[in-house]
Design an enzyme around this catalytic site. Sequence first.
Site, PDB file in Angstrom:
ATOM      1  N   ASP A  35      25.876  54.705  73.330  1.00 21.95           N
ATOM      2  CA  ASP A  35      24.228  54.601  72.184  1.00 21.95           C
ATOM      3  C   ASP A  35      25.088  55.782  70.921  1.00 21.95           C
ATOM      4  O   ASP A  35      25.360  56.557  70.978  1.00 21.95           O
ATOM      5  CB  ASP A  35      23.784  55.990  72.280  1.00 21.95           C
ATOM      6  CG  ASP A  35      22.466  55.596  71.347  1.00 21.95           C
ATOM      7  OD1 ASP A  35      22.596  54.806  70.426  1.00 21.95           O
ATOM      8  OD2 ASP A  35      21.720  56.114  71.307  1.00 21.95           O
ATOM      9  N   ASP A  89      23.841  50.039  64.343  1.00 25.76           N
ATOM     10  CA  ASP A  89      23.602  51.160  65.735  1.00 25.76           C
ATOM     11  C   ASP A  89      23.873  50.437  67.204  1.00 25.76           C
ATOM     12  O   ASP A  89      22.717  49.164  67.455  1.00 25.76           O
ATOM     13  CB  ASP A  89      22.068  51.505  65.836  1.00 25.76           C
ATOM     14  CG  ASP A  89      22.027  52.656  67.232  1.00 25.76           C
ATOM     15  OD1 ASP A  89      21.965  53.466  67.184  1.00 25.76           O
ATOM     16  OD2 ASP A  89      20.997  52.048  68.034  1.00 25.76           O
TER      17      ASP A  89
END
Length: 644
Positions: A112, A308
Amino acid sequence: MVATPLHLPTSAVLLLFFLEMELLCLVSPNPSIPAPLLHSLPAMVLPLYHFTPNSSSRTSSSSNPRRFLGRSESLSRPNARMSLHDDLLRNGYYTTRLWIGTPPQKFALIVDTGSTVTYVPCSSCKQCGRHQDPKFDPEASNTYQAVKCNIDCNCDNQRVNCIYERQYAEMSSSSGVLGEDLISFGNQSELPPQRAVFGCENFETGDLYSQPADGIMGLGRGDLSVVDQLVDKSVISDSFSLCYGGMDIGGGAMVLGGFSAPSDMVFTHSNPVRSPYYNIDLKEMHVAGKRLPLNPNVFDGKHGTVLDSGTTYAYLPEAAFLAFKDAIMKELNSLEQIRGPDPNYNDICFSTAGSDVSHPSDTFPAVDMVFGNGQKLTLSPENYLFRHSKVPGAYCLGIFQNGKDPTTLLGGIVVRNTLVTYDREHSKIGFWKTNCSELWERLNESVSPQPMPPASDQKNSTTEGMPTLAPNGAPPYALPGEQKIGKITFYMSLNISYTDLKPHITELAEFIAQELEVNTSQVHLLKFTTSGNDSLVRWAIFPAGSTDSISNTTAVDIISKLSEHHLKFPVMFGTYELLGWNVEPKVKRSWWQRSYLVILSMLGILVIALAVVGLWFMWKRRQQTVNPYKPVNVAVPEQELQPL
């Protein structure tokens, strides 16, 4: 805060945007700014998604890993080469494997770029879900140390240990203590284990509680980020890369540290000051070569254009989305528009019934993203479409409107089969279109024009903690010229539980046969074991039909596809790792071994013939000895009729 997107299809996501709250120990990068003030800065809302569990499509590694990573001699620091598992749309995110402690304890962590802390469930946790690996036991590691309370961190109520807290917009949360231990990156990496600070969870709620993945690996900017910690120790250069698998493949690769970038990698500026999240300098979008009629500033609102890895889809500001949708609809006006897989959402989906969709790029237009420096990244259909889960041959747009929020958010779908390099040292992000399942070989070809090394150097490889792919120590393709091959066996590990895989094992055998270009009857299941959410299957490929051996040409072709991980399966089977293969020669048999079936058949026929003859003699003997009945039509006074 960034507004929650209006729409997230259920095929991939169960959560909405998450808010990463900076509530743990942080050291201010600017001594003049107190740490508490940093916590009050505006936070970016990003999606967090649910996981359900590798083709990891793990590529063959070299005995010299740095050669395949294309490291130039000027890059003196090593890097960590790691595999990614799972699938973007089926699972919602990708995971990698980290080992923590001494002896090492393994964990599957979500990669992440929007998080700055790495955390795993702690053995002391009484409010942690059932994840795919055992909880971390600090007492079982002789190198673990708790991070004691100090002025640079948030402390527990007793002011003994440093703690961390993460809260998410959909009401999930994670909190625990901070600890320090050795972190290992797998034996494919040239980077040795390093001491690092991580979170040991004592409390989690919501989907963080229910997901099988163990925790999160934070790759964002921040003192607790794994990347920042390794850079601060000067063990890697300030860079990392991710490569997500394609539409039907999943898996992928990750590199912590730098390597020589391919000459045709496309770069764009990334401004580390305007946002704590990784952003790019997007200026234009083109559909089928035609520029969308948009002001370039539309992609620069609020946090700009954010990249992202924890987001599944892409979200555009309202004006950009409407222009993009209209351009796509115009290009696809010949296709039938159908309802999406979930009636709760108005997905924009197209049926390709009657069309050849083996190559979606022949039907769907290319989309270009043009950066401020004039370079562009071309998106294939797999970078903005997802398969309709209920209608075969139908596709839906994976780009949506970001509510009323002016931020452009680009999730993993945009970079499928794309190597993305986050070059933080030079404030830029690079993109290189590639087959992520063959990343290491492609990288080697792109940066090394010299002839390829011998097969023995290239293909003798090991997977993370697993046996070599050539168990006998021989080069995978070096088969004796006239050797008669009796069968080929191989082990395959899949990221799917026994319960989920067992009903579909026949389908999997059919896909293996299709990928290896052999008959389904040649593919045999030898052994099936399971451990948690993983299944280990041993397969055998036998000679076809009436033949008693596999030709060398066919065997080499099969071995090539196995060792180079060319097997492509639907995402329903999760991702796979090839753990080893073996070629077994045809066994030389004696006259009796070659003929025993014929002899047994002849003996069987003789026994049956003798039995028939014996029964016939018994029947004749009975007919001669049994008294005949008297006719029923003969009147015999006071005598009972004989039974018929």
